[in-house]
Enzyme design. Structure first.
Site, short mmCIF file in Angstrom:
data_model
loop_
_atom_site.label_atom_id
_atom_site.label_comp_id
_atom_site.label_asym_id
_atom_site.label_seq_id
_atom_site.Cartn_x
_atom_site.Cartn_y
_atom_site.Cartn_z
N ILE A 1 81.32 -75.39 -67.35
CA ILE A 1 80.78 -76.73 -67.61
C ILE A 1 80.13 -76.76 -68.98
O ILE A 1 79.47 -75.80 -69.38
CB ILE A 1 79.79 -77.17 -66.50
CG1 ILE A 1 79.33 -78.61 -66.71
CG2 ILE A 1 78.65 -76.20 -66.36
CD1 ILE A 1 78.59 -79.20 -65.53
N ILE B 1 78.18 -79.73 -71.61
CA ILE B 1 77.69 -81.09 -71.85
C ILE B 1 77.26 -81.17 -73.31
O ILE B 1 76.55 -80.28 -73.80
CB ILE B 1 76.48 -81.42 -70.94
CG1 ILE B 1 76.79 -81.13 -69.47
CG2 ILE B 1 76.03 -82.86 -71.15
CD1 ILE B 1 77.90 -81.94 -68.87
N GLN C 1 72.68 -84.13 -72.73
CA GLN C 1 72.10 -83.21 -71.75
C GLN C 1 70.80 -83.76 -71.17
O GLN C 1 70.16 -84.61 -71.77
CB GLN C 1 71.84 -81.84 -72.40
CG GLN C 1 73.12 -81.12 -72.74
CD GLN C 1 72.89 -79.79 -73.44
OE1 GLN C 1 71.76 -79.41 -73.74
NE2 GLN C 1 73.97 -79.09 -73.71
N GLY D 1 71.38 -86.14 -66.12
CA GLY D 1 72.14 -86.26 -64.88
C GLY D 1 73.65 -86.15 -65.02
O GLY D 1 74.35 -86.14 -64.02
N ASN E 1 70.07 -67.35 -70.31
CA ASN E 1 70.17 -68.81 -70.30
C ASN E 1 69.43 -69.36 -69.07
O ASN E 1 70.06 -69.88 -68.15
CB ASN E 1 71.66 -69.20 -70.29
CG ASN E 1 71.89 -70.66 -70.59
OD1 ASN E 1 70.96 -71.46 -70.60
ND2 ASN E 1 73.14 -71.02 -70.81
N PRO E 2 68.09 -69.26 -69.06
CA PRO E 2 67.33 -69.67 -67.87
C PRO E 2 67.47 -71.15 -67.54
O PRO E 2 67.41 -71.52 -66.36
CB PRO E 2 65.89 -69.29 -68.21
CG PRO E 2 65.84 -69.24 -69.69
CD PRO E 2 67.21 -68.78 -70.13
N ALA F 1 70.19 -73.01 -67.78
CA ALA F 1 71.43 -73.19 -67.03
C ALA F 1 71.29 -72.63 -65.61
O ALA F 1 71.76 -73.23 -64.64
CB ALA F 1 72.59 -72.53 -67.75
N TYR G 1 71.90 -74.80 -62.24
CA TYR G 1 72.87 -74.45 -61.20
C TYR G 1 72.19 -74.32 -59.84
O TYR G 1 72.71 -74.78 -58.82
CB TYR G 1 73.64 -73.17 -61.55
CG TYR G 1 74.51 -73.32 -62.78
CD1 TYR G 1 75.32 -74.43 -62.96
CD2 TYR G 1 74.51 -72.34 -63.76
CE1 TYR G 1 76.11 -74.56 -64.09
CE2 TYR G 1 75.30 -72.47 -64.89
CZ TYR G 1 76.09 -73.58 -65.05
OH TYR G 1 76.88 -73.72 -66.17
#
Length: 164
Positions: A87, A89, A94, A97, A126-127, A129, A133
């Protein structure tokens, strides 16, 4: 006007999206989000790896704002119930939503295709992301410790999954 206030369409990727998707990959995948920056060598090379229809794209007018790519990870029948996701964005879209909407759309599509598991990979460096998730229902399923050496330090490759 923010993306959430604009009319957005989520649809399958098309040939005409290739240039914008390549630009988005160059913009998003860097040393903080990937083991190495992603640079496509040509449009043909991009289309070989990301053919039309292999992504759900969020568009506002003609602008591609983000995508979620999906593919069967191995091509084996015994693994055909799984989609591996990626994914991206656009930074200007970003935190409003859009990523959540794309993941919801791919969950619905995968369910209709009788998939039972979605998986993805994310770097421990990458905290943001990882938190995103988790907020979307993904759980850490495995971790390859010190898998990559990026920007002078080792980072883990975290495997996350969502069961439909």
């Amino acid at each position: 006007m923010s993306t959430s206030q604009q009319i957005l369409t989520i649809r399958f990727s098309e040939m005409k999206d290739a240039a914008q998707l390549m630009e988005l990959d160059e913009l998003v995948w860097d040393k903080y989000t990937a083991p190495e920056p992603l640079h496509w060598t040509s449009r043909d090379n991009y289309l070989l790896h990301c053919p039309p229809g292999s992504q759900l794209v969020a568009v506002s007018g003609e602008e591609v704002c983000g995508y979620v790519g999906f593919r069967e990870p191995t091509g084996l029948e015994s693994n055909s119930h799984v989609y591996e996701l990626s994914i991206a964005i656009h930074p200007s879209h970003q935190r409003n939503g859009l990523g959540y909407r794309l993941l919801q759309a791919v969950k619905e599509m995968a369910s209709l295709e009788d998939k039972t598991k979605l998986r993805l990979r994310v770097l421990s460096s990458n905290p943001g992301a990882i938190a995103f998730y988790k907020a979307c229902g993904f759980h850490e399923e495995g971790r390859l410790v010190r898998e990559f050496f990026v920007d002078g330090r080792y980072v883990d490759d975290i495997q996350m999954s969502y069961f439909l």
